[in-house]
Design an enzyme around this catalytic site. Structure first.
Site: not given
Length: 257
Positions: A68-69, A124, A161, A213
């Site tokens: 992720d991210d 996000h 989240y 991540h």
């Protein structure tokens, strides 16, 4: 569900610890490209792209690795590691990070290497707290940018989240996206130690979805050890679609097979 609930609680207690570091100034989004031209370019980079794999997770011990991210400063190194081991994963990208990736080099390489892309919102925020218009923007803007840069239409999303509800699920469905949560949380944002990250991820059993991540250097450093352990356990790292044997259904939520 208990693992997901614990992860979300820890995130909230940590003050949204996985919030990515965003470039202070966004580059102008890359110009639109013709999908046919992109396909030719990718084929030149990796002949035969996209390469179909014979993976049957009904009979093989499959584990879906997800990151992720990104894309971020360590994504290129991660892609090098995965390519060397002929491993595929799913990358849930942030629209803002794709826009900051000048020329779209990293996100295009993710596609070229045969990995899967997923929508992780634009910047996000917890989607459950947004007004309908802002929620729609987070998913739609990211989908459209990635398609413009890569020619790929994303078919899945991961809510930041893990915060979701019926309204988020419905909006994801309207955008043609399935919701992908996880069954193993490495908490790599909380404990940035490669050995700890690898140990937590290595607990995955067949059918698991592992959350990591690619914006953390320590997570990328943990990947070789993780892959070694999975290999010893007889597990095959796969993408989300490979795990389920099909593209997940829009509007539905998945946490592991």
């Amino acid at each position: 569900m208990r693992a997901w609930a614990l992860s979300l609680a820890l995130l909230i207690m940590a003050g949204c610890g996985t919030q990515p570091v965003i470039h202070p100034q966004l580059a102008r989004p890359p110009a639109p490209i013709d999908p046919k031209s992109l396909a030719k370019r990718l084929a030149a980079m990796q002949p035969g792209w996209p390469v179909a794999r014979r993976v049957d997770c009904r009979h093989q011990k499959c584990v879906a690795l997800t990151f992720d991210d990104g894309p971020g400063p360590y994504t290129g190194k991660l892609l090098d590691l995965l390519r060397a081991r002929q491993v595929r994963a799913t990358f849930f990208v942030l629209g803002q990070m794709v826009a900051a990736d000048r020329g779209g080099h990293l996100v295009r390489r993710i596609v070229a290497d045969g990995h899967e892309l997923g929508n992780h919102s634009w910047n996000h925020p917890p989607l459950t707290g947004l007004a309908d218009r802002r929620l729609r923007f987070q998913l739609k803007q990211t989908n459209e940018l990635v398609e413009r840069v890569t020619g790929v239409r994303m078919r899945m999303m991961r809510p930041p989240y893990g915060a979701t509800n019926r309204r988020v699920a419905d909006e994801a469905g309207r955008e043609g996206l399935a919701q992908i949560l996880w069954s193993i949380d490495t908490l790599d944002w909380h404990d940035p130690v490669p050995a700890i990250v690898a140990r937590r991820a290595s607990r995955a059993r067949a059918g698991a979805i592992v959350l990591m991540h690619d914006v953390h250097r320590t997570t990328v450093q943990a990947v070789p050890t993780l892959l070694n352990v999975l290999e010893k356990k007889g597990c095959t790292p796969v993408t989300i679609s490979e795990l389920y044997g099909r593209t997940p259904q829009p509007g539905r939520t998945y946490m592991g097979r």
